[in-house]
Design an enzyme around this catalytic site. Structure first.
Site, short mmCIF file in Angstrom:
data_model
loop_
_atom_site.label_atom_id
_atom_site.label_comp_id
_atom_site.label_asym_id
_atom_site.label_seq_id
_atom_site.Cartn_x
_atom_site.Cartn_y
_atom_site.Cartn_z
N TYR A 149 0.82 -1.22 0.00
CA TYR A 149 0.00 0.00 0.00
C TYR A 149 0.85 1.26 0.00
O TYR A 149 0.49 2.27 -0.63
CB TYR A 149 -1.02 -0.02 1.14
CG TYR A 149 -2.25 -0.76 0.71
CD1 TYR A 149 -3.20 -0.16 -0.10
CD2 TYR A 149 -2.42 -2.10 1.03
CE1 TYR A 149 -4.30 -0.86 -0.57
CE2 TYR A 149 -3.51 -2.81 0.57
CZ TYR A 149 -4.46 -2.18 -0.22
OH TYR A 149 -5.54 -2.88 -0.70
N ASN A 162 -11.98 4.18 -7.77
CA ASN A 162 -10.54 4.35 -7.63
C ASN A 162 -10.19 4.91 -6.26
O ASN A 162 -10.96 5.65 -5.66
CB ASN A 162 -10.01 5.30 -8.71
CG ASN A 162 -10.19 4.72 -10.09
OD1 ASN A 162 -10.44 3.53 -10.23
ND2 ASN A 162 -10.06 5.54 -11.11
N ASP A 178 -7.04 6.36 -5.93
CA ASP A 178 -5.78 7.06 -6.21
C ASP A 178 -5.81 8.57 -5.95
O ASP A 178 -4.80 9.25 -6.11
CB ASP A 178 -5.33 6.78 -7.65
CG ASP A 178 -6.40 7.15 -8.68
OD1 ASP A 178 -7.18 8.10 -8.45
OD2 ASP A 178 -6.45 6.48 -9.74
N HIS A 196 -14.55 3.06 -2.64
CA HIS A 196 -13.60 2.07 -2.10
C HIS A 196 -12.52 2.71 -1.23
O HIS A 196 -11.50 2.07 -0.96
CB HIS A 196 -12.97 1.28 -3.25
CG HIS A 196 -13.95 0.42 -3.99
ND1 HIS A 196 -13.68 -0.15 -5.22
CD2 HIS A 196 -15.22 0.02 -3.67
CE1 HIS A 196 -14.74 -0.85 -5.61
NE2 HIS A 196 -15.68 -0.76 -4.70
N THR A 211 -14.50 1.16 -16.46
CA THR A 211 -14.72 0.13 -15.44
C THR A 211 -15.24 -1.13 -16.12
O THR A 211 -16.06 -1.06 -17.03
CB THR A 211 -15.66 0.59 -14.30
OG1 THR A 211 -16.03 -0.54 -13.51
CG2 THR A 211 -16.90 1.29 -14.80
N ASN A 252 -14.95 3.22 -22.97
CA ASN A 252 -14.05 2.14 -22.56
C ASN A 252 -13.25 1.71 -23.79
O ASN A 252 -13.75 1.79 -24.91
CB ASN A 252 -14.86 0.95 -22.02
CG ASN A 252 -14.01 0.00 -21.19
OD1 ASN A 252 -12.94 -0.44 -21.60
ND2 ASN A 252 -14.47 -0.32 -19.99
N VAL A 253 -12.03 1.25 -23.58
CA VAL A 253 -11.23 0.79 -24.72
C VAL A 253 -11.72 -0.56 -25.25
O VAL A 253 -11.43 -0.92 -26.39
CB VAL A 253 -9.72 0.69 -24.39
CG1 VAL A 253 -9.09 2.06 -24.26
CG2 VAL A 253 -9.47 -0.12 -23.12
#
Ligand code: NAD
Ligand code: ZN
Length: 248
Positions: free
Chosen positions: A67, A102, A104, A119, A188, A213-214
């Site tokens: 972490y 996320n 981040d 989250h 996602t 989205n890719v």
């Protein structure tokens, strides 16, 4: 593609309540790996060992170091054009909420004001046993620190496998999703519950869905507009189109 982008721009600019749900894919262009892609984190690490209470209890140092590494990686990276486009969009349409899976912290660092972190956030920590919470402390080393109040371990304030999501955030996320006219799903895979239920519930309540989205995701068959490509390329195009519309 150009037509779909115009369509998405019109849908968003006419929307009174808009929810954006983001996953690891939106931060990929910042250089933060996703969990499930071909270069995803779970290809090389065991999720149960690193992101569960059992894993932490059986090897606190290993989990703590992982972490700390993720925290430092996130801090080194910058928000990308997709995060920044969402900040612009928040200023252009009436009521926009970003709900992210996320951890981040990049949406906040980009400047988004309404962010729901389902989250947790890699910058936040809490005691394993008591209600003590803490922000990252530069004095910490490679071992998990002890709680100043009860002496138990300090752990990341992140939702691990098998844990409940924070209640206030989850309730807000369901409420605002069910009241949305437009729901934008970005980066996602749609495999993590309960986050994956949000767009489905929004749709049931009349929202129109747009996905960026890719690749195809669990949602692709159910959306009104599917934009296949990188979030950092597509979102700025949508925002530019709304800006042009507004100034003409
Ligand atoms: P995921 O790894 O399951 O899926 C990522 C999705 O993003 C895929 O569908 C992929 O096709 C798409 N994608 C990849 N690059 C993209 C791009 N440039 N533009 C648009 N889409 C792109 O991620 P998830 O669905 O968010 O899974 C959720 C779990 O992963 C959560 O528990 C979350 O906490 C965790 N996670 C978070 C981070 C982070 O904070 N940045 C990083 C890795 C994992
Ligand atoms: Zn404590």
């Amino acid at each position: 593609m150009e037509e779909l982008i115009s369509l998405a721009a019109r849908m968003l600019s006419g929307s009174n309540v808009t929810t954006v749900s983001t996953g690891a894919g939106i931060s990929k262009e910042s250089g933060i790996p996703t969990f499930r892609g071909s270069d995803g984190i779970w290809k090389s690490k065991n999720p149960k060992e690193l992101a569960s209470l059992e894993g932490f209890l059986s090897n606190p140092e290993l989990v703590w170091k992982w972490y700390m590494q993720r925290l430092f990686t996130a801090r080194e990276k910058d928000p990308n054009p997709a995060h920044l486009a969402l900040v612009d969009l928040e200023g252009m349409i009436p009521h926009l909420t970003v709900i992210t899976q996320n951890v981040d912290n990049l949406h906040r660092r980009a400047g988004s004001r309404k962010v729901v972190e389902l989250h947790g956030n890699i910058e936040h920590f809490r005691c394993l046993e008591c209600a003590h919470t803490a922000d990252f402390d530069p004095e910490w080393d490679d071992r998990p620190p002890r709680c100043p109040e009860c002496g138990s371990y300090i752990r990341p304030d992140i939702v691990w496998f098998g844990e409940q999501l924070p209640r206030t955030e989850l309730e807000y996320a369901f409420d605002i999703s069910s009241r949305s006219d437009t729901f934008l799903i970005i980066g996602t895979s749609g495999t993590v519950q309960p986050a994956a239920q949000l767009p489905i519930m929004a749709r049931r309540n009349g929202a129109r869905l747009i996905e960026i989205n890719v690749t195809e995701s669990a949602f692709t068959g159910q959306v009104d507009i599917s934009l296949q490509g990188k979030a950092g390329e597509i979102l700025p195009l949508i925002v530019n189109e709304i800006r042009a519309e507004n100034s003409s």
